[in-house]
Scaffold this motif. Structure first.
Motif, short mmCIF file in Angstrom:
data_model
loop_
_atom_site.label_atom_id
_atom_site.label_comp_id
_atom_site.label_asym_id
_atom_site.label_seq_id
_atom_site.Cartn_x
_atom_site.Cartn_y
_atom_site.Cartn_z
N ALA A 163 30.01 40.78 55.60
CA ALA A 163 31.34 41.32 55.90
C ALA A 163 32.39 40.65 55.03
O ALA A 163 32.40 39.42 54.91
CB ALA A 163 31.67 41.11 57.38
N GLY A 164 33.25 41.46 54.44
CA GLY A 164 34.32 40.91 53.60
C GLY A 164 34.53 41.75 52.36
O GLY A 164 34.23 42.94 52.34
N ASP A 165 35.02 41.08 51.33
CA ASP A 165 35.43 41.75 50.09
C ASP A 165 34.19 42.07 49.23
O ASP A 165 33.90 41.38 48.26
CB ASP A 165 36.39 40.82 49.36
N ILE A 166 33.48 43.11 49.62
CA ILE A 166 32.20 43.44 48.96
C ILE A 166 32.43 43.85 47.50
O ILE A 166 31.69 43.43 46.60
CB ILE A 166 31.47 44.58 49.72
N ASP A 185 16.97 43.94 56.37
CA ASP A 185 17.75 45.17 56.53
C ASP A 185 19.23 44.80 56.39
O ASP A 185 19.80 44.14 57.26
CB ASP A 185 17.42 45.71 57.93
N VAL A 186 19.86 45.18 55.27
CA VAL A 186 21.22 44.72 54.95
C VAL A 186 22.26 45.79 55.24
O VAL A 186 22.11 46.95 54.83
CB VAL A 186 21.32 44.29 53.46
N SER A 187 23.33 45.37 55.94
CA SER A 187 24.51 46.23 56.13
C SER A 187 25.71 45.53 55.53
O SER A 187 25.72 44.30 55.40
CB SER A 187 24.79 46.44 57.62
N VAL A 188 26.72 46.31 55.18
CA VAL A 188 27.98 45.72 54.72
C VAL A 188 29.11 46.25 55.59
O VAL A 188 29.03 47.38 56.10
CB VAL A 188 28.26 46.01 53.23
N CYS A 189 30.14 45.42 55.75
CA CYS A 189 31.28 45.82 56.57
C CYS A 189 32.58 45.38 55.91
O CYS A 189 32.71 44.21 55.54
CB CYS A 189 31.16 45.18 57.95
N ALA A 190 33.51 46.30 55.75
CA ALA A 190 34.80 46.01 55.12
C ALA A 190 35.68 47.24 55.24
O ALA A 190 35.18 48.34 55.50
CB ALA A 190 34.60 45.67 53.63
N PRO A 191 36.99 47.06 54.99
CA PRO A 191 37.82 48.26 54.85
C PRO A 191 37.32 49.07 53.65
O PRO A 191 36.73 48.49 52.72
CB PRO A 191 39.22 47.70 54.57
N ALA A 192 37.56 50.37 53.65
CA ALA A 192 37.03 51.22 52.57
C ALA A 192 37.47 50.73 51.19
O ALA A 192 36.71 50.85 50.21
CB ALA A 192 37.51 52.66 52.80
N SER A 193 38.65 50.12 51.11
CA SER A 193 39.15 49.64 49.81
C SER A 193 38.35 48.46 49.27
O SER A 193 38.47 48.09 48.11
CB SER A 193 40.62 49.23 49.95
N MET A 194 37.51 47.86 50.11
CA MET A 194 36.71 46.70 49.68
C MET A 194 35.22 47.02 49.60
O MET A 194 34.38 46.12 49.59
CB MET A 194 36.91 45.53 50.64
N ILE A 195 34.90 48.32 49.60
CA ILE A 195 33.50 48.75 49.46
C ILE A 195 33.39 49.48 48.12
O ILE A 195 34.10 50.47 47.90
CB ILE A 195 33.10 49.72 50.60
N PRO A 196 32.52 49.04 47.21
CA PRO A 196 32.43 49.72 45.92
C PRO A 196 31.80 51.11 46.04
O PRO A 196 30.91 51.32 46.87
CB PRO A 196 31.54 48.79 45.09
N SER A 233 46.82 44.18 46.15
CA SER A 233 46.21 43.87 47.43
C SER A 233 45.39 45.07 47.90
O SER A 233 45.78 46.22 47.70
CB SER A 233 47.31 43.54 48.43
N LEU A 234 44.26 44.80 48.55
CA LEU A 234 43.38 45.89 48.99
C LEU A 234 43.56 46.21 50.48
O LEU A 234 42.79 46.97 51.04
CB LEU A 234 41.92 45.53 48.69
N PHE A 235 44.57 45.61 51.11
CA PHE A 235 44.85 45.88 52.53
C PHE A 235 46.32 45.53 52.77
O PHE A 235 46.92 44.79 52.00
CB PHE A 235 43.94 45.02 53.41
N PRO A 236 46.90 46.06 53.86
CA PRO A 236 48.35 45.89 54.07
C PRO A 236 48.78 44.42 54.21
O PRO A 236 49.62 43.95 53.47
CB PRO A 236 48.62 46.68 55.35
#
Ligand code: CP
Length: 309
Positions: A163-166, A185-196, A233-236
């Motif tokens: 989780a974080g700035d992927i 089994d890998v998952s990623v979690c972040a705001p859409a702006s931090m997912i490539p 910035s990638l988030f408010p």
């Protein structure tokens, strides 16, 4: 059984057998680090140059100590103390360092692909200690070493959430590739702006909220926001980011009770992780650092061709 490794640039070229061979070698070096006299002559007569063009605490120190504990001549060069500040290119820096016949160059560089470029032109072994947002293979290997130590049943089938700035994380990229290879089994979690874009092709599940992302997770790996890698910035606001994507006493409840909490460092306490969780009993953040030393001793040994003591 052994391993043929000229350079370590990323984890792509490592087979599952190579990965476990490196980890087993690192385990055997861990004992040396707990001795009263923590030095062996394994790499006596070998020269390791740590060439760091970006800040580092853990990686640089552990490579330096690793070289010294193995009796290699270990030299540190940073961008600010090198002739790069006078306009010398990376290639000219390499040619001049190679004139002194080193055995291994450990490179950290802000440009993605810098380690591959160096390796293409180098006669000695090159280890990638982090290039831009591309790869950080030694971090991924030490992370897997830490997971394997704590889950004796083996890594296959474990559920891990990063989780974080992927987007801007070389740690995430190398870990996703490495952990997939050993069946995690890998998952990623972040705001859409931090997912490539296109991350699904790396065989990960993507979440945008901690509740779903952590549901049933055996391991959670938190990442800081890489403010140094992009102007905008990638988030408010940090406060808003922290509210939705922090690992804290509330969000950790979504994961398994005995979840392993990881962070490659440096942490931004109160942003992506609360101090209570970072310093809590589920955290393996400092054991990750300790394993980093043994792992880097193993890699220097394997790439510099030392005789094990
Ligand atoms: N994890 C990591 O690479 O830390 P440093 O930047 O301090 O080396």
């Amino acid at each position: 059984m052994g391993i043929e490794l000229k350079h370590l640039l990323d984890v792509d070229t490592l087979s599952k057998e190579d990965i476990f061979f490196i980890l087993d070698t690192a385990e055997s070096f861990k004992e040396i680090t707990s001795r009263d006299i923590k030095k062996v002559p394994t790499l006596r007569g070998k020269t390791v140059i740590n060439l760091f063009f970006e800040s580092s605490t853990r990686t640089r120190t552990s490579f330096e100590i690793a070289g010294k504990r193995l009796s290699a001549d270990t030299i540190n060069i940073s961008a600010t103390s090198s002739s790069v500040t006078k306009g010398e290119t990376l290639l000219d820096t390499l040619r001049n360092l190679e004139a002194m016949n080193p055995d291994v160059i450990v490179l950290r560089h802000p440009a993605s692909g810098a380690a591959h470029f160096l390796a293409k032109h180098a006669a000695c072994a090159v280890i990638n200690a982090g290039d831009g947002q591309h790869a950080h293979p030694t971090q991924a290997l030490l992370d897997l070493m830490t997971i394997r130590e704590r889950r004796k049943g083996g890594p296959a089938g474990l559920k891990l959430t990063i989780a974080g700035d992927i987007t801007r994380s070389r740690v995430a990229r190398s870990n996703i590739k490495l952990l997939n290879k050993v069946g995690i089994d890998v998952s990623v979690c972040a705001p859409a702006s931090m997912i490539p874009a296109g991350i699904e092709t790396m065989k990960v599940r993507v979440f945008h909220n901690m509740k779903d992302a952590l549901s049933g997770a055996d391991i959670v790996m938190m990442l800081r926001i890489q403010k140094e890698r992009a102007g905008k910035s990638l988030f408010p606001t940090l406060r808003e980011y922290s509210r939705y994507f922090s690992l804290n006493k509330e969000t950790i409840k979504y994961a398994k009770k005995d979840v392993i909490v990881m962070h490659p460092g440096p942490m931004n306490r109160g942003v992506e992780i609360s101090s209570q969780i970072a310093d809590g009993e589920l955290s393996v953040i400092l054991p990750q650092v300790a394993n980093g030393l043994a792992l880097r001793m193993a890699l220097l040994y394997l790439l510099a061709g030392g005789a094990k003591q």
